[in-house]
Design an enzyme around this catalytic site. Structure first.
Site, PDB file in Angstrom:
ATOM      1  N   MET A 230       0.782  -1.194   0.187  1.00 47.00           N
ATOM      2  CA  MET A 230      -0.122   0.042   0.069  1.00 47.00           C
ATOM      3  C   MET A 230       0.936   1.209  -0.045  1.00 47.00           C
ATOM      4  SD  MET A 230      -3.183   0.978  -0.291  1.00 47.00           S
ATOM      5  CE  MET A 230      -3.976  -0.488   0.416  1.00 47.00           C
TER       6      MET A 230
ATOM      7  N   HIS B  22      -8.138   6.750   2.829  1.00 44.04           N
ATOM      8  CA  HIS B  22      -8.047   5.301   2.364  1.00 44.04           C
ATOM      9  C   HIS B  22      -8.220   5.000   1.021  1.00 44.04           C
ATOM     10  CE1 HIS B  22     -10.944   1.563   2.330  1.00 44.04           C
ATOM     11  NE2 HIS B  22      -9.653   1.219   2.245  1.00 44.04           N
TER      12      HIS B  22
END
Length: 732
Positions: A338, A464
């Site tokens: 990520m 997010h």
């Protein structure tokens, strides 16, 4: 101010310039069409004008049609919207046919005036359909894209683009541009036959004018207007064309599962149009286009994927009165998949990035992710060695938190452990300046709880990302209880910098996207535990238009992550935890070492190359198939309503504050049936009353998780629709 202006030079060539005032890109409006028509009439009527070049006063040629035209056409004939749309489309056909025939004699095809298109950059939709009607297309050698992407928003090219491109290239060669919305850079567009010549930008107009002055009658006659024309590749009932048209029908149904009416209508227009004359084919195209425009799925897709998405990307929900908050220097904590993805997209956007991990080896590996990505781009001709070098130069991989000094924004992407997150928050804030914003990339943990570790909770926010970062377009921005407007504005401006679509939601466990996707996944797994055939669960989802079924999605995300989320949720909810029956399936798979695709074993079996081989036989051995299988519709209702009811609850609870974000976020975040326009558009499509009826039946059979929210019941009783009650102007 006008959209089209005409000027004639001493050589006798008229230059028709398209330049919509106050817009960054040209779009076609009713007024513009009338002005274009008047310019063409002037060219054809004035004997002193030898021909014309249609070009743009902007760096791009045109972005397409003003989609508000479609609503205007529907309303043009009060008691017959189909007539309003059809007549309006036929007016467009008449104007472009006038360009194409250019005053030539109907029998001899002589005496016409050459009209060339000079594309200064991007030419999409009507911005390419107009050039297709011209006699030669010149494109400037720029980074612009050329094509017909209408299928991506639930339409198909209806201003002659479908008919002309098929007659120009043949059905097989035209398919990628019509059925997939594929667009090409100028050089590739020339190789594919979409444009005739690619020239340097500075030479564009001169080359086009020179061609006009030297064009012959033969240069003006389109192949489909010439005697003896035969469609490339053959028509439906020729030996060469029959397999193409049969194969296209199979391919379209296989990809769309019958839920995208535009693709089927396009194929019908092509098939039927290939059997008649060109002018009759235009009428057929107009009829099918009218049918699609009047289909509610078309309006829903246009609203969500074009209008709403565009509004969000332009800052529709950005706090008012906050100055420019674009990021110059970004810190990323955690160089795993990520964090590495966030560093990649940020560096590609020109932002300086500091990528930090506990070990230098891990930080270097995170930076190497960008190198690998750029190498793939170079091999495909989408990047250069120079671009790779410049992108990597923007990323500093280190273990030293002092390197964060001067960062405008820091995003932590470490383990989903509140303790670890609190530790890196304190380390980063010790270095950051007064105006820096700190963001957490958590996918499940409440932002307000994590903000307790911050010395400045007003500058603490959730950002997010969805995995993989470089491919997923949605970014969910989460406002904590104390998050200030400046933090929200910076997060929004950053997301715009990296060219993704933001939605802003208020804090709650799982936020919005995961709050809705988890019930979808859980319902699919729950049905497996009940003995519903796993393949029925998966196919039911596909036939609703979801890109993957809940079992495949679980494999892709990873089963061990599902176990972690389940344990954390159960710890937080205690006796109120509702998914014990789901855990029975998931925990058993994890105990068997079947952690999903990454492990080569999950709900599905995989070969040595990681390719799915079908549902793992052991699944139905452990959870035998029930003797009586449910109807397909019953399975679909469970999968659909599990998500939709949760979306309504998110709105009811104040997690969502704008239904546009609810619809766009659902489609981009987890692939919610794009044909529907999103959960709120779908509810408007079927009506709140019908939704309550379905929910009540499900609740009676399967329990309170399907209870209709009070808001939905209230709207059903009042006969309200979401896009009426929560109109964006009021929602914003």
């Amino acid at each position: 101010m006008t959209d089209f202006t005409l000027k004639t030079d001493a050589s006798g060539v008229a230059v028709i310039t398209w330049d919509c005032p106050g817009k960054s890109m040209n779009v076609m409006s009713f007024e513009g069409l009338a002005e274009l028509d008047a310019c063409i009439d002037e060219v054809l009527a004035d004997d002193a004008i030898k021909g014309a070049v249609i070009t743009s006063g902007k760096d791009s040629f045109a972005g397409g049609m003003d989609l508000n035209i479609l609503a205007s056409l529907r309303d043009a004939v009060a008691d017959d919207p189909a007539k309003g749309v059809f007549d309006g489309v036929m007016r467009m056909h008449a104007i472009l046919r006038k360009v194409e025939r250019a005053g030539m004699d109907a029998k001899t095809h002589k005496g016409g005036k050459p009209i060339a298109a000079a594309l200064t950059g991007t030419a999409m939709g009507i911005g390419y359909e107009l050039p297709l009607a011209c006699h030669r297309i010149f494109a400037a050698d720029t980074k612009g894209k050329i094509g017909l992407p209408e299928i991506m928003v639930g339409l198909f090219p209806g201003a002659g683009g479908t008919t002309r491109l098929v007659r120009k290239l043949g059905a097989m060669a035209a398919a990628p541009y019509l059925l997939e919305g594929k667009t090409l850079a100028p050089a590739k567009a020339k190789a594919a036959g979409l444009v005739d010549e690619v020239v340097a930008p500075g030479e564009l107009l001169a080359k086009a004018k020179d061609w006009v002055l030297n064009a012959s009658d033969a240069d003006l006659l389109k192949p489909w207007d010439a005697k003896g024309y035969k469609m490339p590749g053959g028509t439906p009932y020729t030996p060469a064309g029959f397999p193409t048209f049969m194969g296209a029908a199979v391919m379209v149904h296989g990809k769309t599962k019958g839920v995208y009416p535009a693709a089927k209508a396009l194929l019908s227009a092509v098939y039927e149009g290939a059997l008649v004359s060109f002018d009759e084919a235009l009428k057929i195209e107009a009829r099918w286009f009218t049918k699609v425009v009047l289909d509610p799925t078309s309006g829903a897709m246009i609203r969500s994927l074009f209008l709403n998405k565009g509004a969000l990307e332009k800052g529709a929900v950005r706090p008012a009165g906050v100055d420019d908050q674009r990021v110059q220097k970004l810190g990323v904590l955690g160089a795993g998949m990520m964090g590495a993805g966030i560093a990649l997209v940020s560096a590609m956007a020109g932002i300086e990035v500091v990528l930090i991990d506990a070990k230098q080896e891990a930080a270097d590996k995170g930076k190497a992710y960008t190198a690998s990505y750029m190498d793939k781009g170079i091999s495909r001709g989408k990047a250069t060695a120079e671009k790779k070098e410049a992108t990597l130069a923007r990323i500093t991989a280190t273990t030293d938190y002092a390197a964060l000094e001067g960062c405008d924004l820091v995003i932590e992407a470490v383990f989903e452990d509140p303790g670890v997150k609190a530790e890196v928050t304190a380390k980063a804030e010790a270095v950051l300046g007064e105006n820096a914003i700190f963001a957490t990339n958590t996918s499940t943990l409440p932002i307000s709880d994590l903000a307790r570790a911050s010395a400045r909770p007003d500058r603490f926010i959730g950002i997010h990302f969805f995995s993989p970062v470089e491919k997923m377009n949605l970014v969910e921005i989460i406002r904590g209880k104390e998050t200030g407007d400046r933090a929200v504005a910076r997060a929004l401006d950053f997301v715009r910098q990296i060219r993704k679509t933001p939605i802003v939601v208020n804090d709650a466990r799982f936020f919005y996207a995961n709050r809705c996707i988890l019930p979808y996944i859980n319902e699919g797994i729950r049905m497996v535990g009940e003995g519903v055939a796993p393949w029925m669960v998966e196919h039911a989802a596909e036939l609703l238009g979801f890109p993957v079924g809940p079992l495949q999605l679980t494999d892709e995300v990873s089963i061990d992550l599902g176990v972690k989320i389940a344990k954390a949720t159960k710890a937080a909810m205690g006796d109120a935890y509702p998914d014990g029956d789901v855990d029975e399936v998931v925990f058993w798979l994890a105990g068997e070492g079947r952690m999903g695709r990454k492990a080569g074993a999950g709900f599905y079996s995989y070969n040595d190359k990681g390719k799915r081989q079908g549902i793992w036989p052991g699944l139905v051995e452990r959870f035998p198939l029930a003797e009586n299988q449910p109807e397909l519709t019953a399975v679909q209702h469970r999968l659909m309503m599990a998500q939709v009811l949760e979306a309504v609850r998110a709105l009811e609870d104040g997690v969502l504050t704008d239904i546009r974000e609810g619809d766009v976020g659902a489609i981009l975040g987890w692939g919610f049936a794009p044909w529907s326009g999103g959960p709120f558009s779908w509810l408007d499509m079927i009506g709140a009353g019908k939704a309550v009826e379905i929910a009540e039946a499900l609740e009676a059979e399967h329990g309170p998780r399907f209870a209709a929210p009070g808001l939905l019941r209230e709207m059903a009783e009042a006969g309200e629709r979401f896009y009426t009650r929560f109109a964006p102007a009021r929602a914003a």
